[in-house]
Structure formats: structure tokens, C-alpha cells
Design a protein around this motif. Structure first.
Motif, short mmCIF file in Angstrom:
data_model
loop_
_atom_site.label_atom_id
_atom_site.label_comp_id
_atom_site.label_asym_id
_atom_site.label_seq_id
_atom_site.Cartn_x
_atom_site.Cartn_y
_atom_site.Cartn_z
N HIS A 64 -5.38 0.49 -9.74
CA HIS A 64 -4.01 0.29 -10.22
C HIS A 64 -3.68 1.24 -11.37
CE1 HIS A 64 -0.26 -1.69 -11.16
NE2 HIS A 64 -0.68 -1.97 -12.37
N LYS A 65 -4.64 1.46 -12.25
CA LYS A 65 -4.40 2.37 -13.37
C LYS A 65 -4.14 3.78 -12.87
CE LYS A 65 -6.40 4.00 -17.73
NZ LYS A 65 -5.21 3.63 -18.53
N LEU A 66 -4.93 4.21 -11.89
CA LEU A 66 -4.72 5.54 -11.32
C LEU A 66 -3.41 5.61 -10.54
CD1 LEU A 66 -6.22 8.25 -11.23
CD2 LEU A 66 -7.21 7.54 -9.05
N GLU A 67 -3.05 4.52 -9.89
CA GLU A 67 -1.82 4.49 -9.12
C GLU A 67 -0.60 4.66 -10.01
OE1 GLU A 67 -0.22 1.82 -5.41
OE2 GLU A 67 -0.63 0.77 -7.28
N LYS A 68 -0.68 4.15 -11.24
CA LYS A 68 0.45 4.30 -12.16
C LYS A 68 0.74 5.75 -12.50
CE LYS A 68 -1.07 1.40 -15.31
NZ LYS A 68 -1.13 0.58 -16.55
N SER A 69 -0.30 6.61 -12.35
CA SER A 69 -0.10 8.04 -12.60
C SER A 69 0.32 8.79 -11.34
CB SER A 69 -1.38 8.65 -13.17
OG SER A 69 -2.40 8.68 -12.19
N GLY A 70 0.54 8.03 -10.25
CA GLY A 70 1.00 8.65 -9.01
C GLY A 70 -0.08 8.94 -8.00
N ASP A 71 -1.34 8.63 -8.33
CA ASP A 71 -2.46 8.91 -7.43
C ASP A 71 -2.82 7.62 -6.69
OD1 ASP A 71 -4.79 9.55 -6.15
OD2 ASP A 71 -5.65 10.65 -7.84
N HIS A 72 -2.56 7.59 -5.39
CA HIS A 72 -2.81 6.38 -4.59
C HIS A 72 -4.18 6.37 -3.93
CE1 HIS A 72 1.44 5.20 -4.88
NE2 HIS A 72 1.72 6.47 -4.66
N THR A 73 -5.02 7.36 -4.19
CA THR A 73 -6.26 7.49 -3.44
C THR A 73 -7.19 6.30 -3.64
OG1 THR A 73 -7.10 8.87 -5.27
CG2 THR A 73 -6.22 10.01 -3.35
N LEU A 74 -7.39 5.85 -4.88
CA LEU A 74 -8.28 4.71 -5.12
C LEU A 74 -7.67 3.42 -4.58
CD1 LEU A 74 -10.04 4.94 -8.60
CD2 LEU A 74 -11.03 5.09 -6.33
N MET A 75 -6.34 3.28 -4.69
CA MET A 75 -5.70 2.07 -4.17
C MET A 75 -5.82 2.02 -2.65
SD MET A 75 -4.33 -0.77 -4.91
CE MET A 75 -3.81 -0.65 -6.63
N THR A 76 -5.73 3.18 -2.01
CA THR A 76 -5.94 3.23 -0.56
C THR A 76 -7.34 2.75 -0.22
OG1 THR A 76 -4.43 5.12 -0.37
CG2 THR A 76 -5.91 4.72 1.47
N THR A 77 -8.34 3.24 -0.96
CA THR A 77 -9.72 2.84 -0.72
C THR A 77 -9.90 1.36 -0.96
OG1 THR A 77 -10.51 5.03 -1.38
CG2 THR A 77 -12.11 3.24 -1.42
N TRP A 78 -9.31 0.83 -2.03
CA TRP A 78 -9.43 -0.59 -2.34
C TRP A 78 -8.81 -1.45 -1.24
CZ3 TRP A 78 -5.86 -4.52 -3.29
CH2 TRP A 78 -6.40 -5.71 -3.82
N LYS A 79 -7.63 -1.07 -0.79
CA LYS A 79 -6.97 -1.81 0.29
C LYS A 79 -7.84 -1.82 1.54
CE LYS A 79 -2.46 -2.95 -0.59
NZ LYS A 79 -1.71 -4.12 -0.09
N ASN A 80 -8.37 -0.64 1.89
CA ASN A 80 -9.15 -0.50 3.13
C ASN A 80 -10.49 -1.21 3.05
OD1 ASN A 80 -8.12 2.98 3.67
ND2 ASN A 80 -7.03 1.07 4.03
N THR A 81 -11.25 -0.96 1.98
CA THR A 81 -12.64 -1.41 1.94
C THR A 81 -12.87 -2.74 1.21
OG1 THR A 81 -13.12 -0.12 -0.05
CG2 THR A 81 -13.46 0.96 2.07
N SER A 82 -11.92 -3.18 0.40
CA SER A 82 -12.07 -4.49 -0.26
C SER A 82 -11.23 -5.56 0.43
CB SER A 82 -11.69 -4.40 -1.73
OG SER A 82 -12.67 -3.72 -2.47
#
Length: 670
Positions: free
Chosen positions: A343-361
Motif C-alpha cells: 500500500h505504501k508503494l501504491e501511494k507513489s503510483g507503483d502497483h507492482t507489490l499490490m498486484t503481487t499481494w492480491k495474486n499471492t496472498s
């Protein structure tokens, strides 16, 4: 007593006749009335190198796997699909148990399809081999020491059948002998066009069409919405969810992310988690609204049950996420920590970790909306920098595009939370087949930039396009300093889920450089999201008041539009440049984004840590909003940004006791 003929027959003992009878019995008689779960608990041994609980297999550790295992040997269910997260013991509990059961009780030709052949080899050595070695009835049927034609790393023969371990990138191995049992590991990551011969999953399915009792079993994490193979397969199933009883009201419910709550402090206390306290995470029952802990959840799993949410049409579908996992590294706290980081990274416009979290968690697809940005008004965002590099600029990167008659590139300074300051945009015209232009490029890559505090900076990493024009010359240039000059090329995969920059572990054998593949689709998604930021801070993009940052530059920066396309019936997302459009500024921004990712991931450069180190030797300043340039005023009239402002004296105060309040994910955009 024995029968023998020295000329024609070998000696046959009664013991060998018993073995022959046993072999014939295993082929003639049907397997015992025994489920896969019953077989696993009776015969299966977990290996020490693969399990934290070596020894006898116990379904009570992961009770949600029992019905999935039983469905895998149910003759009335020809296909089993599981859309899952990580940390749910799929490989050990389903793939291994299904194979072990069939090798022992119901031998047949079997195939396991993996995304790559390398993954198939690792599975054979690290998972399958130890299971065979440690489970007695399997060790009797497969000799791991044998290296004959029927027993290799990727091929195992046993009485009544054989097993093939195949990578989806090896199409020749997908079109061979008939197969009755087909298992697919991570179908979303399997090739959509294996060697130009079509979808690897469909090729594998074709192997089993001659068997009336064919069984297909798929399991994996999803990827992007609309392109996910496992999502498409689940849509054909009865969509079962695992319900557990609430420890307080006993009402059955399925675990979802909106049930997770945690406490919050009254101020930021962590660099990543900020004011959130993931160690306090609990589940909130949607019926009685009482809270229960991770341990209470694990106890309730023993009483859980699967419930279908759609009619059964031949496909049993199971959905399971990481909230159900009983393992020590998949606690509620761990899931929340991963979410907060994403979520912290997503606030800066980078969705890559949120994509991974959605997919793998969460075991859910990530939905991408079409992206486009209007270039109007960007010139008014330009700022007058106090120095070459503003105060918060920590690391400089550059990346150059190659064209037939020129090199075109940009220098970018990076600050905490990947806030960026464009420093200069350069065009070098000349003949790229001659050394003069490359010598000029090297001078630029080694130019000095002076910071607001007098520190001299140079670009830490310099990338250059090697994917199209003058490839040989690019690699020759990069060999001048292979650890600083990085040749790059764009990924050819549609909607690639690879990292933004796939930096190799060793230099390319042919060119002797660190040729790096770029995932341009993901990079452009992040860049477009950040360009649209209107508030200075994480991910914000600053531009200087320079002639090169004109209307043409900003038009080229946002000229492409993300669209949905189809290839062989499969959806994917890509960015398209209109005919004749000049997109070099966007390519340069993608290249710079890749350079900072390489520095972070491969050289361990943490922007936040570097900022703290620099702050020890730099004057303290209050952050100030940038002064934007208006088209009707002169540059001299603009107040410079990053002007040092002395901090007011602060009175010493006793620390106040920490206040806590319950927060929940519903208050944070997911």
C-alpha cells in the motif's frame, strides 16, 4: 524346488513368482476403496528438507485440503481447479499426494505441466525425489538411482504407468504419448503460445482425450483480471469456498480481507507501516462483530466445510487464500505487513507489490484500467531548481534511446519514496556507426551535477537501448564499463508479469555485457500513475524550467495509451504509440525507472537509508512546495523551490503515552 534349463530359461524361484503375481494383481484388480487422504495418512512421509513437520503426513495440519484431495480421485469429477494463494501446501498436499496415490494404488500415464522446464527439474530434485525416497511403497516402485532410458530427472517409469515432468516452454514434450492424469502447476504462468504451437494447457489436455477416465487437476495463483487462466477455469466450476465457525457465535463464514482489523497508533512509528500496528491483527466476525485471533482461527479450521456457490457441471472449483494458512510465516500479522508495504508503494503510483499481494496472498486477480494522460498544462508544472540537483535528490540515473541518426536520453534524480526530479534531456546527433558520437555520449554520462549543498553527483547507472538500432555498437560501448553502462531491451511477452528490470546474474556470453530485459508495460503503468500526481511527495515527478522540457517533450511523455488486445483468444494489455508519434521521452523515463530498480534490487541501494545518511551531513530544511512556472511570467520572477528555511526552536516535551485505536482495511484503498 526350481525349474531350469541351462540353454533356454533362467532359474525362477518361488519368491520371484510371488513378485510376478503381485505385479499382475496390481494390474488386474481394482485399487482398494481408499481415498487420497486415507492413502497419504497411511503411507506418506514428509521429508525433512521440505517440511517443518517431517514424518507422517497429517491432514489435520491443513484440513481444507481434504475435500480437494478426495475430489482428485472421485470418478464423477473429471476436472479439479483451485484458485489459490501461496502458503496453502498445494504442491506437497495435492500434487505430491495425487502422484503418490496413483503410483502406488492406481498406476497410469501421468504428466505434470510447469511454467518452465527449469521449474520441472527443481520439483523433481527437491520435492518428488525426497517423497519417493522416504515413502516406502513408492521407493519400492521407483528406483531413483537408476539412470536408464525410462528413469531420468524429468521422466519416471513404474509398474503400470510412467510420469512426465514437462515445462510449458518445451512444446515437443507436450505432443507425445497419451496421458490419463494431467496436473498443471501455476497455469497463469504457463506459456500461452508454446514454441508457436499454441496454448500449452490445451496441448497438454489433448494428450488425455483418448481416456474415458481422464483427470485434469489445475492449481495456481491468478494474475491480471481478464487474462488469468485459473480465473477462466474457475468460472466453469461450482466455485466452492471454505467456511469456518466463529469461535464466539458459531456462525459459519468464509475468510475475506475485509474481516481483518488491526490497531493504529496516534502517530507514525514505523518507516513502512507508519501508524499501523500489524502485530495486533485479528479477524472480525461479520455476524456477531466479535474479534478472534490467529490461533482461534487455526482451531476453527478443524470444523470447517466447503460450500459450493454455483451448480456443478463437471468441474469442482476451490478458492482458498492465505488467511486460511496455519503456517508460522503466514499469520494475520504477516499478511497485513505485506499489504502495508504494498500500500505504501501504491501511494507513489507503483502497483507492482499490490498486484503481487492480491495474486499471492488473496488469490485474486488484479484489475488494470485503461491508462491515458492529457499533456495539456504540464509546461506550467515546471520549476526553477535551486541547483542542478535539488536538496532531496539522492541518486542520479540516465538512459538513452538509439535512433538511426541520434542518441536521445534523460538524466533523472531520485529521492525518498521515488520522488523524481528531471535534470536534463539530451539529444546527440551523429553517425552511430562511428566512435565520435559514442565518445560524446560517454562525456555526458560522466558529467557532474552539483547539489544544493555543494555535493558533486554523477549518474550511478546509465542504461541504453540495445533492442533495435546499432545493437553491436551499443554493446561495444557498454563494454567500456560493464557494471555502469547497462544495455536494455523491451520484453516481447504480452502483458508480462516479470519485474520492471530483469537484471542478469552474470554477463551475457555473446556480448560480455549485462543485457537486461525491461517489462515496459508495468513500467509505463507506474509512470502514468505518477505523472498524474498533483501533490508533491511520494512518486511525484518534478520538471525543470528548461527549453528542452517544452510542449513536444510532454506530448512525447504521455503519447501512448494503454489498451486491451487479444492474441489467440487471450486478453492482454499493452501500450500503443499512434502512427508517426514520437515517444522517446516516455521510453527514457521507462529506462530510468529500470535503472533505479536495478540499483535497489541488485546493488542494495535503499533511497530512505541513503537519505538518512546524507541528512547527517546536510543542513536541516523544512520541505516547501515547489513554485510552478506560469506561462505569462518571467523565470526571474519565480521563487526557487527547496529554499533552505531554518527550523524554529522546539521546546522539549515529555513523551506522551501512545494512543491506540482500531483501524481496519476498509479505511485503506485496496
Amino acid at each position: 524346488m526350481s525349474l531350469s534349463n541351462d540353454n533356454f530359461l533362467p532359474e525362477i524361484s518361488f519368491s520371484s513368482m510371488d513378485e510376478v503375481y503381485k505385479d499382475l494383481q496390481s494390474l488386474w484388480f481394482p485399487p482398494p476403496d481408499e481415498s487420497i487422504t486415507e492413502w497419504a495418512e497411511r503411507y506418506r512421509k514428509l521429508s525433512a528438507e521440505n517440511s517443518a513437520l517431517p514424518g507422517d503426513y497429517r491432514i489435520s495440519v491443513t484440513p481444507f485440503l481434504k475435500e480437494i484431495q478426495d475430489a482428485c480421485c472421485d470418478p464423477d469429477i473429471p476436472r479439479v481447479v483451485c484458485q489459490k494463494s501461496a502458503q496453502v501446501a498445494w504442491t506437497d498436499g495435492i500434487i505430491n499426494n495425487v502422484l503418490g496415490y496413483h503410483i502406488h494404488r492406481d498406476p497410469c500415464p501421468a504428466l505434470v505441466l510447469f511454467p518452465t522446464e527449469d521449474m520441472a527439474e527443481r520439483y523433481s530434485k527437491e520435492k518428488f525425489g525426497p517423497m519417493i525416497r522416504d515413502s516406502e511403497p513408492l521407493a519400492e516402485r521407483i528406483n531413483l538411482q537408476s539412470r536408464n532410458a525410462g528413469n531420468t530427472i524429468l521422466s519416471k517409469h513404474y509398474r503400470g504407468g510412467h510420469l512426465e515432468l514437462v515445462g510449458s516452454n518445451a512444446p515437443s514434450k507436450l505432443a507425445s504419448s497419451p496421458i490419463r492424469l494431467i496436473l498443471v502447476e501455476e497455469p497463469d504462468r504457463c506459456s500461452r503460445n508454446s514454441g508457436g504451437e499454441g496454448n500449452s494447457l490445451k496441448l497438454a489436455y489433448e494428450r488425455g482425450k483418448t481416456f474415458y477416465n481422464r483427470k485434469i487437476i489445475l492449481g495456481g495463483s491468478p494474475t491480471l483480471k481478464g487474462t488469468s487462466e485459473i480465473e477462466r477455469e474457475m468460472a466453469l466450476s461450482d466455485k466452492r469456498h471454505f467456511y469456518i465457525p466463529c469461535p464466539h457465535c458459531s456462525e459459519f463464514t468464509r475468510l475475506q480481507w475485509n474481516m481483518v482489523v488491526w490497531e493504529k497508533a496516534d502517530k507514525e512509528i514505523h518507516e513502512v507501516y507508519e501508524e499501523h500496528l500489524p502485530e495486533t491483527a485479528k479477524l472480525k466476525c461479520p455476524n456477531c462483530e466479535e474479534l478472534f485471533t490467529n490461533n482461534q482461527k487455526n482451531e476453527a479450521l478443524q470444523l470447517g466445510e466447503w460450500r459450493a456457490t454455483a451448480p456443478f457441471t463437471g468441474v469442482a472449483g476451490f478458492y482458498i487464500n492465505e488467511l486460511y494458512s496455519p503456517f508460522p510465516n503466514a499469520r494475520l500479522q504477516d499478511v497485513v505487513e505485506k499489504f502495508l508495504e504494498a500500500h505504501k508503494l501504491e501511494k507513489s503510483g507503483d502497483h507492482t507489490l499490490m498486484t503481487t499481494w492480491k495474486n499471492t496472498s488473496m488469490g485474486e486477480t488484479f484489475e488494470i484500467e485503461s491508462e491515458s494522460v492529457d499533456a495539456t498544462g504540464f509546461e506550467n508544472r515546471r520549476e526553477v531548481y535551486q541547483a542542478d540537483v535539488p536538496h532531496d535528490g539522492i541518486i542520479i540515473t540516465c538512459w538513452f534511446d538509439t535512433q538511426d541518426d541520434r542518441l536521445e536520453g534523460e538524466f533523472v534524480a531520485w529521492g525518498p519514496n521515488e520522488e523524481t526530479w528531471s535534470l536534463d534531456y539530451v539529444k546527440l546527433h551523429g553517425d552511430l556507426s562511428r566512435p565520435e558520437i559514442w565518445n560524446e555520449l560517454e562525456k555526458h554520462m560522466n558529467r557532474d551535477f552539483i547539489s544544493a549543498t555543494g555535493v558533486i553527483h554523477r549518474a550511478r547507472l546509465c542504461g541504453i537501448d540495445a533492442g533495435g538500432h546499432f545493437t553491436g555498437e551499443v554493446h561495444a560501448f557498454c563494454r567500456r564499463d560493464i557494471f555502469r553502462y547497462i544495455p536494455t531491451f523491451g520484453s516481447k511477452e504480452n502483458g508480462s508479469t516479470k519485474p520492471v528490470a530483469s537484471f542478469p546474474q552474470k554477463a551475457n556470453n555473446k556480448h560480455k555485457t549485462y543485457l537486461t530485459e525491461l517489462n515496459t508495460v508495468t513500467a509505463k503503468q507506474v509512470i502514468y500513475a505518477r505523472i498524474k500526481h498533483q501533490k508533491v511527495g511520494p512518486g511525484y515527478c518534478h520538471f525543470p524550467l528548461k527549453e528542452v522540457y517544452d510542449e513536444r517533450y510532454f506530448h512525447g511523455l504521455v503519447i501512448e495509451k494503454m489498451i486491451k488486445k487479444y492474441s489467440k483468444g487471450q486478453e492482454y494489455f499493452t501500450f500503443e504509440n499512434p502512427p508517426g508519434g514520437r515517444n522517446e521521452p516516455l521510453d527514457c523515463r521507462v529506462g530510468n525507472f529500470a535503472m533505479i530498480r536495478i540499483l535497489q534490487q541488485n546493488y542494495g541501494m535503499n533511497l530512505r537509508s541513503l537519505q538518512k545518511l546524507m541528512e547527517q551531513t546536510m543542513p536541516k530544511v523544512e520541505p516547501s512546495a515547489p513554485q510552478f512556472v506560469q506561462t505569462e511570467i518571467e523565470a526571474e520572477e519565480v521563487v526557487t523551490s527547496n529554499q533552505p528555511v531554518p527550523k524554529p526552536a522546539q521546546k522539549s516535551e515529555k513523551p506522551k503515552p501512545k494512543k491506540r485505536s482500531f483501524g481496519k482495511v476498509g479505511s485503506i484503498k485496496t
